[in-house]
Design a protein around this motif. Structure first.
Motif, PDB file in Angstrom:
ATOM      1  N   LEU A 424       0.828  -1.198   0.000  1.00 60.45           N
ATOM      2  CA  LEU A 424       0.000   0.000   0.000  1.00 60.45           C
ATOM      3  C   LEU A 424       0.867   1.254   0.000  1.00 60.45           C
ATOM      4  N   SER A 425       0.554   2.190  -0.912  1.00 61.46           N
ATOM      5  CA  SER A 425       1.313   3.443  -0.973  1.00 61.46           C
ATOM      6  C   SER A 425       0.355   4.599  -1.217  1.00 61.46           C
ATOM      7  N   LEU A 426       0.831   5.830  -0.910  1.00 58.06           N
ATOM      8  CA  LEU A 426      -0.039   7.008  -0.959  1.00 58.06           C
ATOM      9  C   LEU A 426       0.715   8.216  -1.487  1.00 58.06           C
ATOM     10  N   LEU A 427       0.073   8.932  -2.413  1.00 62.61           N
ATOM     11  CA  LEU A 427       0.532  10.250  -2.841  1.00 62.61           C
ATOM     12  C   LEU A 427      -0.588  11.223  -2.528  1.00 62.61           C
ATOM     13  N   SER A 428      -0.345  12.124  -1.572  1.00 61.43           N
ATOM     14  CA  SER A 428      -1.399  13.020  -1.102  1.00 61.43           C
ATOM     15  C   SER A 428      -0.909  14.453  -1.116  1.00 61.43           C
ATOM     16  N   ASP A 429      -1.812  15.385  -1.506  1.00 62.81           N
ATOM     17  CA  ASP A 429      -1.494  16.805  -1.445  1.00 62.81           C
ATOM     18  C   ASP A 429      -1.234  17.212  -0.002  1.00 62.81           C
ATOM     19  N   ALA A 430      -0.340  18.170   0.164  1.00 67.44           N
ATOM     20  CA  ALA A 430      -0.024  18.635   1.515  1.00 67.44           C
ATOM     21  C   ALA A 430      -1.234  19.234   2.212  1.00 67.44           C
ATOM     22  N   GLY A 431      -2.193  19.738   1.424  1.00 67.14           N
ATOM     23  CA  GLY A 431      -3.349  20.406   2.004  1.00 67.14           C
ATOM     24  C   GLY A 431      -4.363  19.472   2.617  1.00 67.14           C
ATOM     25  N   ASN A 432      -4.234  18.149   2.406  1.00 70.64           N
ATOM     26  CA  ASN A 432      -5.233  17.221   2.936  1.00 70.64           C
ATOM     27  C   ASN A 432      -4.570  16.240   3.900  1.00 70.64           C
ATOM     28  N   ASN A 433      -4.126  16.767   5.027  1.00 75.61           N
ATOM     29  CA  ASN A 433      -3.431  15.925   6.000  1.00 75.61           C
ATOM     30  C   ASN A 433      -4.360  14.942   6.699  1.00 75.61           C
ATOM     31  N   HIS A 434      -5.660  15.277   6.771  1.00 70.95           N
ATOM     32  CA  HIS A 434      -6.592  14.414   7.506  1.00 70.95           C
ATOM     33  C   HIS A 434      -6.646  13.015   6.894  1.00 70.95           C
ATOM     34  N   PHE A 435      -6.817  12.934   5.578  1.00 72.03           N
ATOM     35  CA  PHE A 435      -6.900  11.626   4.926  1.00 72.03           C
ATOM     36  C   PHE A 435      -5.573  10.871   5.090  1.00 72.03           C
ATOM     37  N   LYS A 436      -4.486  11.582   4.959  1.00 73.94           N
ATOM     38  CA  LYS A 436      -3.161  10.974   5.125  1.00 73.94           C
ATOM     39  C   LYS A 436      -3.019  10.369   6.515  1.00 73.94           C
ATOM     40  N   ASP A 476      -4.437  11.067  -3.942  1.00 77.35           N
ATOM     41  CA  ASP A 476      -5.378  12.049  -3.380  1.00 77.35           C
ATOM     42  C   ASP A 476      -4.884  13.443  -3.735  1.00 77.35           C
ATOM     43  N   THR A 477      -5.355  13.974  -4.855  1.00 77.56           N
ATOM     44  CA  THR A 477      -4.898  15.280  -5.307  1.00 77.56           C
ATOM     45  C   THR A 477      -5.994  16.002  -6.080  1.00 77.56           C
ATOM     46  N   ASP A 478      -5.950  17.328  -6.034  1.00 79.57           N
ATOM     47  CA  ASP A 478      -6.841  18.152  -6.845  1.00 79.57           C
ATOM     48  C   ASP A 478      -6.077  18.806  -8.002  1.00 79.57           C
ATOM     49  N   LYS A 479      -4.796  18.489  -8.113  1.00 78.08           N
ATOM     50  CA  LYS A 479      -3.947  19.125  -9.114  1.00 78.08           C
ATOM     51  C   LYS A 479      -3.902  18.276 -10.385  1.00 78.08           C
ATOM     52  N   PRO A 505     -10.022   8.881  -3.998  1.00 77.75           N
ATOM     53  CA  PRO A 505     -11.292   9.285  -3.373  1.00 77.75           C
ATOM     54  C   PRO A 505     -12.173  10.061  -4.349  1.00 77.75           C
ATOM     55  N   SER A 506     -11.555  10.840  -5.237  1.00 74.98           N
ATOM     56  CA  SER A 506     -12.276  11.585  -6.273  1.00 74.98           C
ATOM     57  C   SER A 506     -11.369  11.698  -7.489  1.00 74.98           C
ATOM     58  N   LYS A 507     -11.952  11.532  -8.669  1.00 69.25           N
ATOM     59  CA  LYS A 507     -11.134  11.655  -9.877  1.00 69.25           C
ATOM     60  C   LYS A 507     -11.407  12.981 -10.595  1.00 69.25           C
ATOM     61  N   SER A 508     -11.789  13.992  -9.816  1.00 72.56           N
ATOM     62  CA  SER A 508     -12.087  15.299 -10.406  1.00 72.56           C
ATOM     63  C   SER A 508     -10.859  15.923 -11.062  1.00 72.56           C
ATOM     64  N   ALA A 509      -9.653  15.500 -10.628  1.00 70.91           N
ATOM     65  CA  ALA A 509      -8.434  16.052 -11.217  1.00 70.91           C
ATOM     66  C   ALA A 509      -8.071  15.377 -12.537  1.00 70.91           C
ATOM     67  N   LEU A 510      -8.767  14.334 -12.905  1.00 68.20           N
ATOM     68  CA  LEU A 510      -8.510  13.648 -14.178  1.00 68.20           C
ATOM     69  C   LEU A 510      -9.394  14.258 -15.258  1.00 68.20           C
ATOM     70  N   ARG A 511      -8.781  14.862 -16.253  1.00 69.32           N
ATOM     71  CA  ARG A 511      -9.543  15.489 -17.322  1.00 69.32           C
ATOM     72  C   ARG A 511     -10.196  14.424 -18.204  1.00 69.32           C
ATOM     73  N   ASP A 512     -11.235  14.830 -18.919  1.00 70.03           N
ATOM     74  CA  ASP A 512     -11.980  13.891 -19.749  1.00 70.03           C
ATOM     75  C   ASP A 512     -11.133  13.285 -20.859  1.00 70.03           C
ATOM     76  N   ASP A 513     -10.078  13.996 -21.279  1.00 73.45           N
ATOM     77  CA  ASP A 513      -9.290  13.503 -22.403  1.00 73.45           C
ATOM     78  C   ASP A 513      -8.178  12.529 -21.988  1.00 73.45           C
ATOM     79  N   ILE A 514      -8.094  12.203 -20.690  1.00 71.15           N
ATOM     80  CA  ILE A 514      -7.094  11.229 -20.271  1.00 71.15           C
ATOM     81  C   ILE A 514      -7.500   9.844 -20.768  1.00 71.15           C
ATOM     82  N   SER A 515      -6.523   9.017 -21.072  1.00 67.55           N
ATOM     83  CA  SER A 515      -6.792   7.715 -21.682  1.00 67.55           C
ATOM     84  C   SER A 515      -7.581   6.798 -20.756  1.00 67.55           C
ATOM     85  N   ASN A 516      -8.778   6.410 -21.186  1.00 68.26           N
ATOM     86  CA  ASN A 516      -9.561   5.436 -20.426  1.00 68.26           C
ATOM     87  C   ASN A 516      -8.899   4.067 -20.445  1.00 68.26           C
TER      88      ASN A 516
END
Length: 623
Positions: A424-436, A476-479, A505-516
Motif C-alpha cells: 500500500l502506498s499514498l501520494l497526497s497533497d499537503a493540504g489534505n493531511n486528515h486523509f493521510k 489524493d490530489t486536486d492538481k 477518493p475523487s477523480k475530479s483532477a482527471l480530465r476527460d481527455d485522459i486515456s480510459n
C-alpha cells in the motif's frame, strides 16, 4: 447542449420566467393611467407576486402606464366544494387558519375582501372555501400522529362507523364529539379524541425512519429484521392497532433499528396527491444578457455558469414532465438569483417564498446563506444541487456527498479487502493531511511518495512500488498536472511488469481527455456522486440530454417531487429506510448533529474493468 438550443431556452425564460407545471389560464392587460400593480392585481383577483412572476421585466416601483402585462387567471372556483363560515378566535392568524383548513392565505383573502384593507381581528367571521379533495387522499399522517386530539378529513365513501373504528372509538363517541355532524360529507372535518391507554414507553431517540409494509409476512420479516415488538409498533403507529396492515401502511420505527440499506421506489402509492410547490433558484444572469453588447451566442460561450444553470433548468423541467405522467401535479417556480447576494435578496423581496414546500438551489454560497436564513422561518428545506454549503443550517440538504465520506469509502474498501500480498502506498497533497493521517493510523507501514520538486518525477513514484506484490496506489490530489503524471508513470511501470491498482477518493483532477485505456489497465477504483445507472430514454436518447448537469437537474428535482408525494413532508421522507436512485445519482440523507446540516450519504464506489466498462462495488455492511 448546442448553442442554438440554449438561445431558445434563454428566450423562453425571458418570455415567461416563472414556470408553472400545472395547466393555467392567462390573459394580457394594458395598464391604464394611474394604475399600479396593486390595482391591477385587485382587478383580476390575483396577487402582486403572481403578476411579478410572469412579468420579470417590471418592478413594484416602475411606472406601468401603457405596459402590456401577462396576467395568470385564477381557476380556484373550479376546485371549491363549498364555503364554511368561521369565527376568528383570539390570537389566531390567517396563517394558522389557512393551515387548519388547508387553503392558501391568499385564497382566504380573495373570498374575504375586507382583509385587503385591514388586519384580521378576533370575532371576524370568515367565509372559508372548502376545496375539493382527490378521492385517494389519505389521512395516514393524521392517524399516525401521537396527539390525543386531532381532526380527521372525511373522504368520499367514508362512513361514521369506518372512521370511528380507525381511531378505536364507537359511533356514539364520535357523534358526541361532533354533535353538529348528523350527516357527514367529503371535505368535512371531524374532531377525534383518542382514549388514553397504558402503552410501553417510547424510545429515548426522537429520530425515526419509515418503512412501508404491504402484508402480514412483510410485517413478520420487519419485526425480525429490526428487532421491534408489536407493542412498540402500536405505540409509534396508533392507526396500526385498529387497522392492521390492510392494503399497505407506512410504519414509523426508531432510527437506530437496524435493517439493510435498500433501494426505494417512490414512484407509486403516493400518500399526498396535493400539488407540490417547489422553487428552483439558479444563476441564469438574465440581466447580464440584457445589458451585454455581445450577441446571446457570444455571451453564452463566455458564461459557463449560465450554461450550467440552463442545463439544470432543462433537467428540472424534464423531471416535472415525468412526474406529471405519474399523476403528480407540480408547480415549479423558477427564479434568477444572478451571481450576487443582491440578486438573491431581490428575489426574496419580490416574491412570497413561504408557500414553497421545498427549494432547489441556489448555487453560490452568499445566496445559499440568504435563502436558507429566509426560509428557516418556516423550516422550508433547501436542497443544494451542485455545491456544498459552507455554513450550518438545520434545513439545508447537501445533495453532493462530502469529501470525508468518499475518503471513508476508500478506507473501508481497503480495510475489507487488503491482504498480506498488498503493498500500500499514498501520494497526497499537503493540504489534505486528515486523509493521510487516517490512512497511516489505519494501515501502519503505508509508503509515501515524497516529491523533491514542485513537479512529480517518475522515480519518485517507482520508489514506493514493489515487484512480486499487488501494488495499491492511493492518489489524493486536486492538481491536474500531478494526477495526469501519476497515471502516466503508473502505466509505464505496469508495462514493466508491476501489478498496480490505482485508487482515488475523487477523480475530479482527471480530465476527460485522459486515456480510459490507462485507467482500465490500472483498474482504477474511485468514488463519485454520479454513475450511469440507466439508459437515457427521456427524449429518444438525444445527446443533448446526456449533459452531466441536465441529468443532475433531473435526478435532484425528481427525488424532491417523489419524496413530497410519497410521504407529504420532505423531512419525514428523508427518514425512509433506504436510498433513491434515478438516471445518474442516488440519495440517502442523514442529519449531521455536529455540523447541523443534512448530508447525502449515498455515493458510488466505481471500478474500471478490463473491457473499459465500469462496475459499482458494494461494500460489506459495517458492524
Amino acid at each position: 447542449m448546442g448553442i442554438i438550443m440554449r438561445i431558445l431556452i434563454i428566450s423562453l425564460i425571458f418570455a415567461v420566467f416563472s414556470f408553472t407545471a400545472s395547466a393555467q389560464k392567462f390573459s394580457t392587460y394594458t395598464v391604464e393611467d394611474q394604475q399600479d400593480l396593486k390595482t391591477v392585481a385587485q382587478k383580476f383577483d390575483v396577487s402582486v407576486t403572481d403578476i411579478l412572476n410572469f412579468n420579470p421585466d417590471i418592478s413594484r416601483y416602475k411606472k406601468l402606464e401603457g405596459e402590456t402585462l401577462v396576467i395568470p387567471l385564477s381557476d380556484a372556483e373550479d376546485n371549491i366544494s363549498r364555503f364554511e363560515s368561521y369565527e376568528v378566535e383570539p390570537k389566531e392568524t390567517l396563517y394558522s387558519i389557512s393551515k387548519t383548513y388547508q387553503v392558501e392565505v391568499e385564497t382566504i383573502i380573495r373570498y374575504n375582501p375586507f382583509l385587503k384593507t385591514r388586519e384580521l381581528n378576533s370575532a371576524d367571521v370568515l367565509e372559508i372555501p372548502i376545496l375539493k379533495r382527490p378521492t385517494d387522499i389519505s389521512n395516514q399522517s393524521v392517524k399516525n400522529s401521537t396527539f390525543s386530539n386531532l381532526k380527521h378529513l372525511v373522504q368520499p365513501k367514508e362512513t361514521k362507523y369506518g372512521i370511528a373504528k380507525d381511531y378505536g372509538l364507537t359511533v356514539e363517541e364520535l357523534e358526541a364529539l361532533n354533535p353538529d355532524a348528523d350527516v357527514i360529507h367529503p371535505g368535512d372535518y371531524l374532531i377525534i379524541e383518542r382514549k388514553k391507554e397504558e402503552t410501553p414507553e417510547l424510545p429515548e431517540s426522537k429520530e425515526y425512519k419509515y418503512v412501508k409494509v404491504d402484508s402480514e409476512s412483510d410485517l413478520d420479516a420487519l419485526q425480525k429484521s429490526f428487532k421491534v415488538t408489536d407493542d412498540l409498533i402500536s405505540k409509534l403507529n396508533p392507526a396500526y392497532q385498529y387497522t392492521g396492515v390492510g392494503n399497505g401502511i407506512v410504519l414509523k420505527l426508531p432510527a437506530d433499528a437496524k435493517g439493510k440499506d435498500k433501494r426505494l421506489d417512490l414512484s407509486s402509492n403516493f400518500s399526498d396527491p396535493s400539488q407540490k410547490k417547489i422553487g428552483l433558484f439558479l444563476p441564469f444572469n438574465l440581466e447580464k444578457f440584457k445589458a451585454s453588447e455581445k450577441t446571446m451566442e457570444e455571451e453564452l460561450i463566455d458564461n459557463r455558469i449560465s450554461r450550467i444553470a440552463i442545463d439544470l433548468y432543462e433537467g428540472a423541467l424534464a423531471a416535472v414532465d415525468s412526474a406529471q405522467k405519474l399523476g403528480i401535479n407540480v408547480d415549479l417556480r423558477t427564479f434568477d438569483t444572478g451571481m450576487s447576494a443582491e440578486g438573491m435578496q431581490k428575489v426574496i423581496d419580490d416574491n412570497n417564498l413561504m408557500q414553497l414546500q421545498a427549494a432547489i438551489g441556489p448555487v453560490i454560497q452568499p445566496n445559499v446563506r440568504k435563502l436558507s436564513q429566509h426560509l428557516s422561518k418556516d423550516s422550508i428545506p433547501v436542497i443544494l444541487p451542485i455545491t456544498e454549503a459552507s455554513m450550518s443550517g438545520t434545513q439545508i440538504f447537501n445533495s453532493l456527498p462530502s469529501r470525508a465520506l468518499k475518503e471513508e469509502m476508500i478506507t473501508t474498501y481497503i480495510h475489507q479487502n487488503i491482504t498480506d500480498d498488498v503493498n500500500l502506498s499514498l501520494l497526497s497533497d499537503a493540504g489534505n493531511n486528515h486523509f493521510k493521517q487516517v490512512i497511516d493510523r489505519t494501515f501502519p507501514g503505508t509508503k509515501h511518495v515524497r516529491m523533491s520538486e514542485s513537479y512529480l518525477q517518475m522515480k519518485e513514484v517507482g520508489s514506493v512500488l514493489q515487484k512480486g506484490k499487488t501494488n495499491w496506489f492511493i492518489l489524493d490530489t486536486d492538481k491536474i498536472g500531478i494526477a495526469e503524471s501519476t497515471v502516466s508513470f503508473l502505466e509505464s511501470y505496469r508495462k514493466k511488469g508491476y501489478d498496480i491498482k490505482l485508487m482515488m477518493p475523487s477523480k475530479s483532477a482527471l480530465r476527460d481527455d485522459i486515456s480510459n485505456t490507462y485507467l482500465s489497465n490500472l483498474k482504477l477504483l474511485y468514488t463519485d456522486s454520479n454513475y450511469d445507472v440507466s439508459e437515457y430514454k427521456l427524449k429518444g436518447g438525444d445527446d443533448i440530454l446526456k449533459s452531466k448537469y441536465f441529468l443532475r437537474g433531473f435526478d435532484v428535482t425528481m427525488d424532491v417531487i417523489l419524496r413530497l408525494a410519497y410521504v407529504g413532508d420532505f423531512y419525514d421522507a428523508v427518514k425512509l429506510d433506504g436510498f433513491t436512485e434515478y438516471y445518474q445519482n442516488k440519495f440517502q440523507y442523514q442529519y449531521d448533529v455536529f455540523e447541523k446540516i443534512y448530508r447525502n450519504t449515498a455515493v458510488y464506489l466505481i471500478e474500471y474493468q478490463d473491457d473499459l466498462k465500469l462496475n459499482v462495488i458494494e461494500l460489506l455492511p459495517q458492524e
